[in-house]
Design an enzyme around this catalytic site. Structure first.
Site, PDB file in Angstrom:
ATOM      1  N   HIS A 491       7.423  25.549 -19.351  1.00 57.62           N
ATOM      2  CA  HIS A 491       8.540  25.174 -18.472  1.00 57.62           C
ATOM      3  C   HIS A 491       8.032  24.390 -17.258  1.00 57.62           C
ATOM      4  O   HIS A 491       8.524  23.287 -16.965  1.00 57.62           O
ATOM      5  CB  HIS A 491       9.274  26.440 -18.018  1.00 57.62           C
ATOM      6  CG  HIS A 491      10.360  26.199 -17.023  1.00 57.62           C
ATOM      7  ND1 HIS A 491      11.694  26.205 -17.354  1.00 57.62           N
ATOM      8  CD2 HIS A 491      10.319  25.958 -15.685  1.00 57.62           C
ATOM      9  CE1 HIS A 491      12.421  25.970 -16.281  1.00 57.62           C
ATOM     10  NE2 HIS A 491      11.601  25.817 -15.248  1.00 57.62           N
ATOM     11  N   GLU A 492       7.074  24.962 -16.558  1.00 56.61           N
ATOM     12  CA  GLU A 492       6.583  24.295 -15.352  1.00 56.61           C
ATOM     13  C   GLU A 492       5.869  22.997 -15.687  1.00 56.61           C
ATOM     14  O   GLU A 492       5.921  22.030 -14.917  1.00 56.61           O
ATOM     15  CB  GLU A 492       5.660  25.235 -14.569  1.00 56.61           C
ATOM     16  CG  GLU A 492       6.348  26.481 -14.025  1.00 56.61           C
ATOM     17  CD  GLU A 492       7.536  26.174 -13.129  1.00 56.61           C
ATOM     18  OE1 GLU A 492       7.557  25.079 -12.513  1.00 56.61           O
ATOM     19  OE2 GLU A 492       8.447  27.007 -13.036  1.00 56.61           O
ATOM     20  N   HIS A 495       8.287  20.174 -15.682  1.00 56.83           N
ATOM     21  CA  HIS A 495       8.498  19.555 -14.370  1.00 56.83           C
ATOM     22  C   HIS A 495       7.389  18.545 -14.077  1.00 56.83           C
ATOM     23  O   HIS A 495       7.647  17.451 -13.563  1.00 56.83           O
ATOM     24  CB  HIS A 495       8.502  20.624 -13.273  1.00 56.83           C
ATOM     25  CG  HIS A 495       9.753  21.438 -13.199  1.00 56.83           C
ATOM     26  ND1 HIS A 495      11.004  20.879 -13.114  1.00 56.83           N
ATOM     27  CD2 HIS A 495       9.937  22.787 -13.172  1.00 56.83           C
ATOM     28  CE1 HIS A 495      11.915  21.844 -13.043  1.00 56.83           C
ATOM     29  NE2 HIS A 495      11.296  22.998 -13.077  1.00 56.83           N
TER      30      HIS A 495
END
Length: 707
Positions: A491-492, A495
């Protein structure tokens, strides 16, 4: 995602300013490879405050030069000029943010307390500069605007709408009060964050005898022993008061009494009878936000906060949340009944409590799917999964990663990679990885952009970091993480890829600088690649044998994919609903504990679950304004993410690795930042508007019939 804000101080004499600039290492221009990088090894904490003061004064002078320009306002001499100023402050603020999030300390806290309101002070002066706003308005309303290219028109809109939203059109008396509110809020945000960090750092669960480790996996036991040694405690082990330590303990500990203690110290952060209690602070924040919204012409803070988002109106978010909430709650009741049957089968005489949920959920998972997290963990090595992320980035976005040692880092744990396009061989950015928990580092996981990609002053590449709180364990042994932690890692990294793929001209529209309820979409779709056979076969390798995860285990994991989805949905949406209802209050003079209970009772919150973030520890919404009345954004973005995932899987043989869809994803999502309205951009990618049906399918709920 954090945004850089600016502040005002009295301008120092020019001689003193020049001397400071020449002698302070934090103020030196970033040099070295990659267009310059922060010289972390040269920085000292006592240089930070004077560096901030200098950079603020410089920024203010630059603003005044644009506002006082005698030439008629144009796109170049006003809008582009604003994009080019404040470089020194951006760099200093990036260092300030790293100290705050990654290296907080008792010595840093007074600096943070004193300086944070000053950032807000300049922010006020910036948005309330009448001459500057007049110039922006002139460009915005000029017929010549139609001759600008779409990105330039978007940038003009961006500046104009932000100034209006921050009160540029307010009357003088209102402006004065708004400025005061912003300064007060800045101080309260810092106080809230420091209180939360203090409870996380200073409260912990001691494990005093061998029986206290009963049920814990070896790596969790070793981590607890290491934590006790690091803290110099006279006990065998210690469970830190962070999510990465508490949740595994709640999942595996056989000691119900210790699970209860662990649960309570974690959920009571910011709500203890000590100096770190956040309740009075958060009520002050709510009152000031409500007052500010009224001064800006909005009924509530939620109405103001959503005015620059995709959702636009609070009711749209409530409708979406409730459409998912109801089936999720129903599923939770079914799941709890299964757990209760297991308690009875074991001879237990108690009702499932919140500190039992994860523990018995794992037992049910094992019984239903012959699967628990410990089956998966030996195959989930942190470093192998990092390699898997790099491989996915190469397959989907043609990115390559080369570890480098010529870039200074702010802590020995941090490692650095050069990121390049594998087709052109052009370097597109630098990726810093700070994976481990430590004292002074805030809990959770996040991405940060130390510098945004842009082309307004030459080809500037981005510097991004991923920051996590994995537990180190024994030295020399691989770090094994849970499936949930692996999802967070991907997920990170999503980003980070949003920043690394950015290909725009203007930094204000670059990378993750998108509407709040859209910014989580790229990160949430990135999670989907973790479970693909290509990743599992190559990178989910047993830490002892090196063998890939067996097909039978992969299949069991797939069958259990939506297991416990109701739990995570309810705990997250509960927080989002409470967030929205707090910020819909016109008079938020509340008792937070009472408000929380009454709101959850009204929603029929299952008693076996608590909010993912209780109000006194809800840093997303009380450490700044970034996610205030915006926590719904995770669900909103996941609707888009699930729908986009089905675009890959509906008609393509290669599923998530389809080159045509990957190209569309890059061109319409990952590379464009905020240069195009997200709704328009998504429709270009998908060929239609988004619907919520895919999310309901992905979570194992009955799809909604509403479009």
């Amino acid at each position: 995602m954090k945004k850089i804000i600016f502040t005002l101080i009295m301008i120092a004499p020019i001689v003193a300013i020049t001397a400071q600039k020449d002698s302070n290492p934090i103020l030196k221009k970033w040099d070295g490879p990659y267009g310059g990088v922060p010289a972390f090894t040269e920085y000292k904490l006592n240089d930070l405050k004077p560096a901030i003061e200098f950079a603020i004064a410089e920024k203010l002078n630059e603003i005044e030069q644009i506002a006082n320009n005698k030439e008629a306002p144009t796109f170049e001499n006003t809008i582009v000029a604003l994009e080019k100023i404040g470089r020194k402050l951006s760099q200093v603020y990036a260092i300030f943010g790293i100290y705050s999030a990654n290296m907080n300390s008792p010595e840093f806290e007074p600096i943070e307390t004193e300086m944070t309101p000053k950032f807000s002070e300049l922010n006020n002066k910036y948005y309330q500069n009448t001459r500057l706003f007049d110039r922006i308005s002139t460009v915005y309303n000029a017929p010549e605007k139609s001759k600008l290219n779409p990105e330039q028109q978007r940038l003009v809109w961006f500046y104009y709408s932000n100034f209006v939203r921050e009160g540029a059109n307010a009357d003088p008396q209102s402006k004065e009060r708004i400025a005061k509110i912003n300064e007060e809020l800045a101080g309260l945000f810092t106080k809230f964050s420091q209180n939360q960090l203090a409870d996380e750092s200073n409260i912990y669960l001691e494990l005093k005898k061998e029986a206290d480790f009963e049920g814990l996996p070896t790596e969790l036991k070793n981590a607890a022993i290491a934590e006790a040694k690091e803290r110099k405690l006279n006990v065998i082990g210690c469970i830190a008061n962070t999510r990465s330590s508490i949740e595994p303990f709640l999942t595996f500990s056989n000691r119900r009494d210790l699970r209860e203690k662990a649960f309570k110290i974690f959920t009571n952060r910011g709500d203890n009878d000590n100096a770190n209690n956040n309740n009075a602070t958060l009520v002050q924040i709510l009152k000031l936000r409500a007052e500010k919204a009224k001064l800006l012409g909005f009924k509530t803070f939620a109405d103001w906060s959503l005015s620059n988002t995709m959702a636009q109106k609070p009711q749209k978010t409530l409708d979406l949340m409730m459409s998912v909430w109801t089936p999720a709650v129903e599923k939770v009741h079914t799941d709890v009944a299964e757990m209760q049957n297991m308690v009875a089968a074991e001879g237990g005489k108690f009702k499932i409590a919140a500190w039992d949920y994860r523990y018995y959920s794992e037992k049910v998972r094992k019984a239903k799917y012959d699967l628990d997290q410990n089956d998966l963990k030996p195959y989930l090595q942190l470093e192998k999964l990092r390699e898997g992320m790099f491989w996915v980035a190469g397959e989907v976005f043609n990115l390559g990663f080369k570890q480098v040692d010529n870039v200074p880092v702010f802590h020995p744990d941090v490692r650095v990679w050069e990121v390049y396009n594998k087709i052109s061989n052009k370097v597109v950015g630098v990726w810093y990885f700070d994976p481990y928990a430590r004292k002074g580092k805030r809990s959770g996981a996040w991405m940060n952009a130390t510098r945004e990609q842009s082309r307004v002053e030459g080809d500037v590449i981005t510097l991004v970091s991923n920051n996590c709180n994995f537990i180190k364990g024994k030295e020399g042994e691989p770090i094994l993480i849970s499936w949930d932690d692996a999802s967070t890692l991907f997920h990170e990294f999503g980003h980070a890829l949003h920043g690394l793929n950015s290909n725009v001209t203007y930094p204000s529209l670059s990378g993750t600088n998108t509407p709040r309820d859209y910014v989580e979409f790229p990160s949430q779709i990135m999670e989907r690649w973790l479970a693909t056979p290509q990743v599992l076969n190559q990178f989910a390798l047993h830490y002892q044998t090196g063998q890939p995860m067996p097909i039978s285990l992969v299949e069991r994991n797939e069958k259990a994919a939506t297991f416990n989805e109701a739990f995570s949905t309810v705990e997250t949406i509960a927080s989002a609903l409470v967030d929205m209802k707090l910020h819909l209050l016109q008079n938020p003079d509340i008792d937070p504990k009472k408000f929380e209970k009454e709101t959850l009772d009204m929603l029929n919150m299952p008693k076996e679950i608590v909010m993912r973030h209780r109000i006194p520890q809800f840093g997303h919404i009380f450490s700044d304004d970034a996610y205030a009345a915006g926590y719904y954004g995770y669900l909103w973005a996941d609707v888009i993410s699930a729908d986009a995932t089905e675009a890959f899987t509906e008609e393509t043989k290669n599923k998530l690795y389809d080159k045509r869809m990957a190209k569309l994803l890059y061109e319409n999502v990952f590379s464009i930042g905020n240069t195009i309205d997200p709704e328009i951009a998504y429709k270009r990618f998908r060929g239609r508007d988004v619907t919520s049906d895919a999310l309901m399918r992905a979570r194992g709920f009955t799809p909604s019939t509403k479009k």
